[in-house]
Design a protein around this motif. Structure first.
Motif, PDB file in Angstrom:
ATOM      1  N   LEU A 160       0.826  -1.205   0.000  1.00 18.57           N
ATOM      2  CA  LEU A 160       0.000   0.000   0.000  1.00 18.57           C
ATOM      3  C   LEU A 160       0.861   1.256   0.000  1.00 18.57           C
ATOM      4  O   LEU A 160       0.745   2.088  -0.885  1.00 18.57           O
ATOM      5  N   PHE A 161       1.740   1.409   0.981  1.00 14.39           N
ATOM      6  CA  PHE A 161       2.667   2.551   0.992  1.00 14.39           C
ATOM      7  C   PHE A 161       3.781   2.311   2.003  1.00 14.39           C
ATOM      8  O   PHE A 161       3.643   1.499   2.927  1.00 14.39           O
ATOM      9  N   GLU A 162       4.888   3.031   1.808  1.00 16.73           N
ATOM     10  CA  GLU A 162       6.023   2.928   2.716  1.00 16.73           C
ATOM     11  C   GLU A 162       5.732   3.670   4.016  1.00 16.73           C
ATOM     12  O   GLU A 162       4.914   4.598   4.052  1.00 16.73           O
ATOM     13  N   ALA A 163       6.424   3.251   5.065  1.00 18.36           N
ATOM     14  CA  ALA A 163       6.261   3.898   6.371  1.00 18.36           C
ATOM     15  C   ALA A 163       7.563   4.609   6.719  1.00 18.36           C
ATOM     16  O   ALA A 163       8.594   3.970   6.931  1.00 18.36           O
ATOM     17  N   ASN A 164       7.513   5.933   6.754  1.00 23.77           N
ATOM     18  CA  ASN A 164       8.682   6.737   7.077  1.00 23.77           C
ATOM     19  C   ASN A 164       8.747   6.928   8.593  1.00 23.77           C
ATOM     20  O   ASN A 164       7.882   7.564   9.187  1.00 23.77           O
ATOM     21  N   LEU A 165       9.778   6.366   9.227  1.00 23.96           N
ATOM     22  CA  LEU A 165       9.920   6.470  10.671  1.00 23.96           C
ATOM     23  C   LEU A 165      10.711   7.724  11.029  1.00 23.96           C
ATOM     24  O   LEU A 165      11.790   7.964  10.486  1.00 23.96           O
ATOM     25  N   TRP A 263       1.139  -3.488   4.070  1.00 21.86           N
ATOM     26  CA  TRP A 263       0.704  -4.428   3.047  1.00 21.86           C
ATOM     27  C   TRP A 263      -0.671  -4.988   3.379  1.00 21.86           C
ATOM     28  O   TRP A 263      -1.008  -5.166   4.560  1.00 21.86           O
ATOM     29  N   LEU A 264      -1.418  -5.293   2.346  1.00 24.14           N
ATOM     30  CA  LEU A 264      -2.620  -6.112   2.475  1.00 24.14           C
ATOM     31  C   LEU A 264      -2.223  -7.531   2.110  1.00 24.14           C
ATOM     32  O   LEU A 264      -1.687  -7.767   1.024  1.00 24.14           O
ATOM     33  N   THR A 265      -2.471  -8.477   3.000  1.00 25.34           N
ATOM     34  CA  THR A 265      -2.049  -9.857   2.768  1.00 25.34           C
ATOM     35  C   THR A 265      -3.216 -10.823   2.966  1.00 25.34           C
ATOM     36  O   THR A 265      -4.168 -10.530   3.699  1.00 25.34           O
ATOM     37  N   TRP A 266      -3.120 -11.952   2.296  1.00 27.01           N
ATOM     38  CA  TRP A 266      -4.086 -13.044   2.495  1.00 27.01           C
ATOM     39  C   TRP A 266      -3.402 -14.348   2.087  1.00 27.01           C
ATOM     40  O   TRP A 266      -2.387 -14.352   1.380  1.00 27.01           O
ATOM     41  N   PHE A 279     -12.461  -4.821  -1.449  1.00 22.59           N
ATOM     42  CA  PHE A 279     -11.702  -4.160  -0.390  1.00 22.59           C
ATOM     43  C   PHE A 279     -10.278  -3.873  -0.848  1.00 22.59           C
ATOM     44  O   PHE A 279      -9.739  -2.788  -0.587  1.00 22.59           O
ATOM     45  N   ARG A 280      -9.663  -4.825  -1.551  1.00 25.04           N
ATOM     46  CA  ARG A 280      -8.301  -4.615  -2.055  1.00 25.04           C
ATOM     47  C   ARG A 280      -8.253  -3.452  -3.035  1.00 25.04           C
ATOM     48  O   ARG A 280      -7.375  -2.581  -2.937  1.00 25.04           O
ATOM     49  N   ASP A 281      -9.181  -3.412  -3.980  1.00 27.56           N
ATOM     50  CA  ASP A 281      -9.197  -2.326  -4.960  1.00 27.56           C
ATOM     51  C   ASP A 281      -9.382  -0.971  -4.274  1.00 27.56           C
ATOM     52  O   ASP A 281      -8.737   0.020  -4.640  1.00 27.56           O
ATOM     53  N   LEU A 283      -8.597  -0.191  -1.115  1.00 21.99           N
ATOM     54  CA  LEU A 283      -7.386   0.145  -0.362  1.00 21.99           C
ATOM     55  C   LEU A 283      -6.296   0.687  -1.268  1.00 21.99           C
ATOM     56  O   LEU A 283      -5.647   1.697  -0.945  1.00 21.99           O
ATOM     57  N   GLU A 284      -6.084   0.042  -2.414  1.00 25.63           N
ATOM     58  CA  GLU A 284      -5.042   0.494  -3.329  1.00 25.63           C
ATOM     59  C   GLU A 284      -5.346   1.892  -3.840  1.00 25.63           C
ATOM     60  O   GLU A 284      -4.450   2.750  -3.931  1.00 25.63           O
ATOM     61  N   ALA A 285      -6.608   2.156  -4.176  1.00 30.29           N
ATOM     62  CA  ALA A 285      -6.992   3.483  -4.657  1.00 30.29           C
ATOM     63  C   ALA A 285      -6.816   4.528  -3.560  1.00 30.29           C
ATOM     64  O   ALA A 285      -6.320   5.644  -3.807  1.00 30.29           O
ATOM     65  N   ALA A 286      -7.198   4.188  -2.335  1.00 24.73           N
ATOM     66  CA  ALA A 286      -7.063   5.130  -1.220  1.00 24.73           C
ATOM     67  C   ALA A 286      -5.608   5.411  -0.929  1.00 24.73           C
ATOM     68  O   ALA A 286      -5.230   6.554  -0.634  1.00 24.73           O
ATOM     69  N   ALA A 287      -4.768   4.386  -1.003  1.00 27.67           N
ATOM     70  CA  ALA A 287      -3.333   4.580  -0.743  1.00 27.67           C
ATOM     71  C   ALA A 287      -2.686   5.437  -1.815  1.00 27.67           C
ATOM     72  O   ALA A 287      -1.833   6.286  -1.515  1.00 27.67           O
ATOM     73  N   ARG A 288      -3.093   5.239  -3.092  1.00 27.47           N
ATOM     74  CA  ARG A 288      -2.514   6.047  -4.167  1.00 27.47           C
ATOM     75  C   ARG A 288      -2.915   7.510  -4.064  1.00 27.47           C
ATOM     76  O   ARG A 288      -2.099   8.414  -4.306  1.00 27.47           O
ATOM     77  N   SER A 289      -4.163   7.745  -3.713  1.00 25.37           N
ATOM     78  CA  SER A 289      -4.673   9.117  -3.693  1.00 25.37           C
ATOM     79  C   SER A 289      -4.386   9.825  -2.382  1.00 25.37           C
ATOM     80  O   SER A 289      -4.450  11.049  -2.308  1.00 25.37           O
ATOM     81  N   GLY A 290      -4.071   9.045  -1.347  1.00 18.34           N
ATOM     82  CA  GLY A 290      -3.842   9.643  -0.032  1.00 18.34           C
ATOM     83  C   GLY A 290      -5.115  10.171   0.586  1.00 18.34           C
ATOM     84  O   GLY A 290      -5.070  10.979   1.522  1.00 18.34           O
ATOM     85  N   MET A 291      -6.264   9.726   0.094  1.00 18.48           N
ATOM     86  CA  MET A 291      -7.525  10.250   0.601  1.00 18.48           C
ATOM     87  C   MET A 291      -7.794   9.810   2.028  1.00 18.48           C
ATOM     88  O   MET A 291      -7.260   8.847   2.513  1.00 18.48           O
TER      89      MET A 291
END
Length: 291
Positions: A160-165, A263-266, A279-281, A283-291
């Motif tokens: 989904l996206f990287e996590a910047n610590l 990550w989304l995993t199954w 749900f996967r689609d 999540l991916e759209a939300a992660a790309r848009s940052g909404m």
């Protein structure tokens, strides 16, 4: 044993009586008389040819045989209830059981989940939060939102996206920090991934101090401790935007380090359902848009 010989009402009467430890309370729950419950339980005992209850002046208690039977029936009735609850007003509702890291749930998923429900009212989400460790099969999860490198045995993974610590702390603590090297004098709040602070000091071009400080299994706990002035935590700041905006915590330095992604995993052995794909689609759209 032939199940056709055992009336469903007798099993319901036993399960309710055992759970409530009372024929009277079971009757109230099942909307029948105490006598009817007692007769149904007695009929079940005669069919099974065992005693399920010890009857006394102070009520009833389970025998060993009753204790063995209760969890099996309770689980069966719960599963039936869950399945039947998916039918509403003649419509079938999909149920998606999602495991999710607690910090990700609070900081990213929950603020967006209402939007998903509005777009897909036919899907009911059931969340089970954890600290990044779960068994998809044993915990009954359809999918699992987790942090890491995406390499989990027997598992499909969509990043989904990287996590910047980056460091966070209370405003009073931040006022004493001028440059990254100042952190070597502070109490460093650590996760169970013990190399994260060393990687951050490497990115800041500062020799890392000897490891010391509290160890936590959740970024939520690290942030709470940092906000209370217990030290400086290293957390995925993108999940704590609300705490940063209200200055409950502050980010003293912009330096960050990436040690993994969300990550989304199954399970590979699990057939992906339409609800899982939806749900996967989303999540991916939300992660790309940052909404």
């Amino acid at each position: 044993m032939d199940l056709s010989r055992i009336p469903l009402n007798a099993l319901r009467a036993f399960e309710a009586s055992a759970r409530l430890q009372s024929f009277t309370r079971a009757g109230l729950e099942l909307r029948v008389s105490q006598t009817a419950v007692s007769h149904q339980v007695k009929s079940l005992e005669e069919t099974l040819r065992v005693s399920l209850f010890k009857r006394g002046s102070r009520g009833v208690t389970l025998t060993d045989e009753g204790q063995a039977l209760l969890p099996v029936l309770s689980d069966a009735f719960r599963r039936m209830s869950d399945a039947l609850s998916r039918f509403e007003d003649g419509n079938f509702r999909d149920v998606l059981t999602v495991g999710v890291v607690s910090s990700f749930a609070t900081g990213w998923l929950l603020p967006r989940l209402e939007a998903f429900s509005k777009q897909h009212p036919e899907i009911d989400i059931r969340l089970k939060t954890n600290n990044n460790r779960a068994d998809l099969l044993e915990d009954g999860l359809d999918c699992f939102l987790r942090f890491g490198d995406g390499a989990w045995h027997g598992t499909e993974a969509v990043r989904l996206f990287e996590a910047n610590l980056s460091p966070v702390c209370a405003p009073a603590t931040a006022s004493q920090l001028i440059e990254p090297a100042d952190l070597t004098r502070e109490t460093l709040l650590r996760s169970y991934r013990l190399n994260e602070w060393a990687l951050w000091f490497q990115a800041a071009a500062v020799p890392p101090p000897r490891s010391r400080g509290w160890i936590f299994d959740s970024s939520l706990s690290i942030v709470e401790a940092a906000a209370q002035g217990a030290g400086v935590g290293l957390v995925p700041v993108c999940l704590f935007e609300r705490d940063l905006e209200c200055r409950r915590i502050v980010q003293p330095f912009d330096i960050g380090v990436i040690t993994g992604s969300y990550w989304l995993t199954w399970l590979k052995s699990r057939d992906e359902t339409s609800a899982m794909r939806t749900f996967r689609d989303w999540l991916e759209a939300a992660a790309r848009s940052g909404m």
